[in-house]
Design an enzyme around this catalytic site. Structure first.
Site, PDB file in Angstrom:
ATOM      1  N   HIS A 140     -51.384  48.126 -24.214  1.00  0.00           N
ATOM      2  CA  HIS A 140     -51.728  48.947 -25.389  1.00  0.00           C
ATOM      3  C   HIS A 140     -50.838  50.185 -25.475  1.00  0.00           C
ATOM      4  O   HIS A 140     -50.371  50.699 -24.465  1.00  0.00           O
ATOM      5  CB  HIS A 140     -53.223  49.306 -25.422  1.00  0.00           C
ATOM      6  CG  HIS A 140     -53.675  50.343 -24.437  1.00  0.00           C
ATOM      7  ND1 HIS A 140     -54.905  50.295 -23.811  1.00  0.00           N
ATOM      8  CD2 HIS A 140     -53.087  51.478 -23.972  1.00  0.00           C
ATOM      9  CE1 HIS A 140     -55.034  51.343 -23.024  1.00  0.00           C
ATOM     10  NE2 HIS A 140     -53.944  52.067 -23.099  1.00  0.00           N
TER      11      HIS A 140
ATOM     12  N   ASP B  37     -53.958  59.848 -30.143  1.00  0.00           N
ATOM     13  CA  ASP B  37     -55.320  59.332 -30.257  1.00  0.00           C
ATOM     14  C   ASP B  37     -56.371  60.321 -29.765  1.00  0.00           C
ATOM     15  O   ASP B  37     -56.053  61.357 -29.176  1.00  0.00           O
ATOM     16  CB  ASP B  37     -55.441  58.000 -29.496  1.00  0.00           C
ATOM     17  CG  ASP B  37     -54.745  58.032 -28.128  1.00  0.00           C
ATOM     18  OD1 ASP B  37     -54.441  59.131 -27.638  1.00  0.00           O
ATOM     19  OD2 ASP B  37     -54.507  56.952 -27.568  1.00  0.00           O
TER      20      ASP B  37
ATOM     21  N   GLU C 205     -55.144  48.252 -28.957  1.00  0.00           N
ATOM     22  CA  GLU C 205     -55.376  47.252 -27.919  1.00  0.00           C
ATOM     23  C   GLU C 205     -54.780  45.911 -28.359  1.00  0.00           C
ATOM     24  O   GLU C 205     -54.435  45.732 -29.531  1.00  0.00           O
ATOM     25  CB  GLU C 205     -56.888  47.104 -27.698  1.00  0.00           C
ATOM     26  CG  GLU C 205     -57.593  48.386 -27.258  1.00  0.00           C
ATOM     27  CD  GLU C 205     -57.395  48.722 -25.783  1.00  0.00           C
ATOM     28  OE1 GLU C 205     -56.362  48.321 -25.200  1.00  0.00           O
ATOM     29  OE2 GLU C 205     -58.262  49.408 -25.215  1.00  0.00           O
TER      30      GLU C 205
ATOM     31  N   ASN D   7     -52.811  46.509 -20.176  1.00  0.00           N
ATOM     32  CA  ASN D   7     -52.832  45.361 -21.092  1.00  0.00           C
ATOM     33  C   ASN D   7     -51.781  45.488 -22.206  1.00  0.00           C
ATOM     34  O   ASN D   7     -51.804  44.740 -23.169  1.00  0.00           O
ATOM     35  CB  ASN D   7     -54.227  45.207 -21.711  1.00  0.00           C
ATOM     36  CG  ASN D   7     -54.647  46.448 -22.497  1.00  0.00           C
ATOM     37  OD1 ASN D   7     -53.850  47.350 -22.732  1.00  0.00           O
ATOM     38  ND2 ASN D   7     -55.892  46.494 -22.913  1.00  0.00           N
TER      39      ASN D   7
END
Ligand code: F6R
Length: 264
Positions: free
Chosen positions: A138, A67, A143, A136
């Site tokens: 991801h 990313d 996400e 979380n």
């Protein structure tokens, strides 16, 4: 999914190093999927050391990073391209033209994402993909609620991720809220996946990844559906696993099997 629990973050990095070195030995022209963030830094240092002291070569390797921030050029100190140069590429013998990071400054991000997918295909697909994990759940910047079959595209970061990554930006510095990220489908296409998680802040995410339902609420849980995924974590990240003893037992059996087949 293979679940490996080691004692410390350093042990997790050493495990990752051994896996990467074995991959390179088996196939010097490997296509490696890489991650940024705090987690892989120790692993990258170990790979640099292997290059400098053992002559391990990356000359034939091709890399694809997961990313990049949308809106940052590769020379921006907070860009993931810059991170990779500083933390790995500048210290090994990889050809820069063989390293790929999504282009955060592309005039048309959607086109850049489609081209990135094609570049991965043209390179023959990813042999070994390294992942960190967000608190979380991801992976990349996919996400919670990301499609489990998504491809490389532009994604919005959650407030939690923006807050977690704020530590890398100066107080008055622009911090992007959008990213270009490999999709979950892109990650799942890798022939082998290694996720490393360390520290107690990852314990809940690891419990959901390994023992929760496969769900877009915890994107990393999709690895349960990957035929060749290894999840390595330190004791702190493993603290909330219900079946930790079983995973440890499985690993002792693997060692036993390996010893027996060597002896046979
Ligand atoms: C970065 C990436 C992210 C990180 C994750 C964990 O390329 O893909 O998913 O792996 O945010 O970051 P750290 O390692 O800093 O806790």
């Amino acid at each position: 999914m293979r679940v490996v629990i080691v004692e410390t973050a350093q042990d997790a990095a050493a495990y990752g190093r051994d896996l990467f070195l074995a991959q390179l030995k088996y196939k010097p022209a490997s296509v490696l999927g890489l991650a940024t963030g705090s987690t892989p830094v120790a692993l990258y240092q170990a790979l640099i050391e292997a290059h400098q002291t053992q002559g391990v070569s990356f000359a034939e390797v091709t890399t694809f990073n997961l990313d990049e921030y949308l809106g940052l050029t590769g020379d921006h100190p907070q860009s993931y391209r810059y991170f990779m140069q500083e933390n790995l590429f500048n210290h090994i013998d990889i050809a820069l033209s063989n390293t790929h990071v999504p282009d955060g400054s592309a005039a048309n991000a959607d086109v850049a994402c489609a081209e990135y997918e094609q570049q991965i295909v043209d390179a023959g697909g990813i042999d070994l993909q390294l992942l960190g994990v967000g608190r979380n759940g991801h992976i990349g910047f996919n996400e919670p609620s990301s499609s489990l079959v998504s491809r490389t595209r532009v994604k919005t970061l959650t407030q939690e991720t923006i807050a977690d990554n704020a530590r890398f930006f100066a107080a008055d510095e622009y911090q992007p809220t959008l990213s270009l990220t490999m999709g979950i489908g892109t990650i799942m296409d890798a022939r082998r996946v290694l996720l490393i998680a360390t520290g107690e802040s990852k314990a809940e995410a690891m419990q959901a990844t390994v023992e929760g339902p496969v769900s877009a609420t915890c994107p990393a849980s999709i690895l349960q559906m990957h035929a060749n995924a290894i999840v390595v974590m330190d004791e702190a990240a493993a603290a909330k696993l219900a079946n930790a003893e079983f995973y440890r037992f499985v690993e002792t059996q693997r060692v036993k099997l390996a010893t027996q087949s060597v002896a046979a």
